[in-house]
Design an enzyme around this catalytic site. Sequence first.
Site, short mmCIF file in Angstrom:
data_model
loop_
_atom_site.label_atom_id
_atom_site.label_comp_id
_atom_site.label_asym_id
_atom_site.label_seq_id
_atom_site.Cartn_x
_atom_site.Cartn_y
_atom_site.Cartn_z
N ALA A 57 1.03 -1.06 -0.19
CA ALA A 57 0.16 -0.09 -0.08
C ALA A 57 0.82 1.14 0.00
O ALA A 57 1.55 1.48 0.05
CB ALA A 57 -0.70 -0.10 1.42
N PHE A 58 0.35 2.59 -0.34
CA PHE A 58 1.28 3.85 -0.61
C PHE A 58 1.86 4.59 0.77
O PHE A 58 2.49 5.16 0.59
CB PHE A 58 -0.02 4.96 -1.79
CG PHE A 58 -0.42 5.43 0.06
CD1 PHE A 58 -1.87 4.81 0.24
CD2 PHE A 58 0.06 6.32 -0.60
CE1 PHE A 58 -2.38 5.68 0.92
CE2 PHE A 58 -0.88 7.82 0.74
CZ PHE A 58 -2.07 6.93 1.24
N LYS A 59 1.20 3.35 1.97
CA LYS A 59 1.51 4.17 2.69
C LYS A 59 2.78 3.59 3.30
O LYS A 59 3.30 4.21 4.00
CB LYS A 59 0.56 3.47 4.51
CG LYS A 59 -1.14 3.73 4.53
CD LYS A 59 -1.58 3.81 5.55
CE LYS A 59 -2.78 5.25 5.35
NZ LYS A 59 -3.83 4.65 4.73
N ASP A 60 3.31 2.83 2.49
CA ASP A 60 4.67 2.76 3.10
C ASP A 60 5.88 3.68 2.50
O ASP A 60 7.12 3.79 3.35
CB ASP A 60 5.08 1.24 1.71
CG ASP A 60 4.89 0.43 2.87
OD1 ASP A 60 4.88 -0.33 3.44
OD2 ASP A 60 5.09 -0.55 1.37
#
Length: 387
Positions: A57-60
């Site tokens: 997910a882009f939260k990485d």
Amino acid sequence: MNFPEMAFAISTHLLSDEIPISELERICHSAFDFEVPLKKITPEISVLELFHGPTLAFKDFGARFMALVLRYVARNAPRRIIVLTATSGDTGGAVASGFLGVENVDVVILYPDGKVSDMQRRQLTTMGENIKALAVHGTFDDCQRLVKEAFLDRVLQAKYQLCSANSINIGRLIPQSFYYFYAYSQLEADTPPPIISIPSGNYGNLTASLLAKRMGLPIKQLIAASNENDVFPEYLNSGTFRPRTSLETYSSAMDVGNPSNFSRIIDLYQHDLNALNQDITGFKITDEETAATISELYKNQGYIIDPHTAVAYLALQRYRIQANDHISPGIVLSTAHASKFADLVEKQTGKPVEIPERLYSLLAKTEIFKKVDATLADVHAFLQANF
Ligand SMILES: *Cc1c(COP(=O)(O)O)cnc(C)c1O
């Protein structure tokens, strides 16, 4: 430039008075060691795939960069830093993975017991080392309240060096501004400024796009793509901000009824609604439309997207028709890998979604967590027993 090189170049303008340049370079190369492809889906629309990091997910992007910056800040600190984070699902996994093994930093993740998916829980409970998981007997709102209470508690403050990793933290937004520049750089030379559609919940990602725009990135229009929790699009249309209890939708990471970055956005525009509307257009997409978009895109282009990306994809198409703009290139941010929402995606495409190896490997690992009641006394007792 490749992505880490570009991230480094931008970060030197923002952070080199606080962090030495050689350190920033190391941080960018180790935080962003995965690909960030911009894929052309139709002649007008490209998708920026932000889900190739360790938790899909882009939260990485935000969590990994912030973890390494914090490691630098904590290197000579007299006390270890304790990162307290509440999660309803994805944030916890990205934070746990980003902070794993970071020296001088401990992480305590509070999640609502029984209310996160099996995979999401395993991403928090199987890490070990400096990552600890608290299964709170309560809701996500209880977890968030406990974190806030802990920050305000004088006894805890005196004993521990506490820090947050939720999306209101600027340390997560700064790295998210980098990929807007990278996406632009991947467009063909001489294309006009793009329309960028952002699937939104707490509006951290949209705020990061506004930072990029203020730094000078040419953007034709930003699309605030929301599911039925359309507090922000409603505000853009009516001028009234009406936070409310969130509804459950297919794009669950965007089920937010009181977006925490709202204050930051209106502050950037000094509460000028007209100016906001000039830069950002909001759309609400229903679950039915989300599901239909997944099917159509697979049928017409053979491309598989997750429900969050589908919300942004349809919002972009709506905008192009509404604004009668068929010249500006469209960029859709894809925030999660389809396998994280396999049930819906398989139903809509009629095709099994491949689950990447790194999700499978979690199934074999031992889970460690502590069950607590939703009280500050229980959280305090846990901190005392462990640190
Ligand atoms: C967190 C999340 C979002 C929403 O991002 P915000 O910055 O909170 O607006 C969208 N998609 C996915 C998959 C997410 O995990």
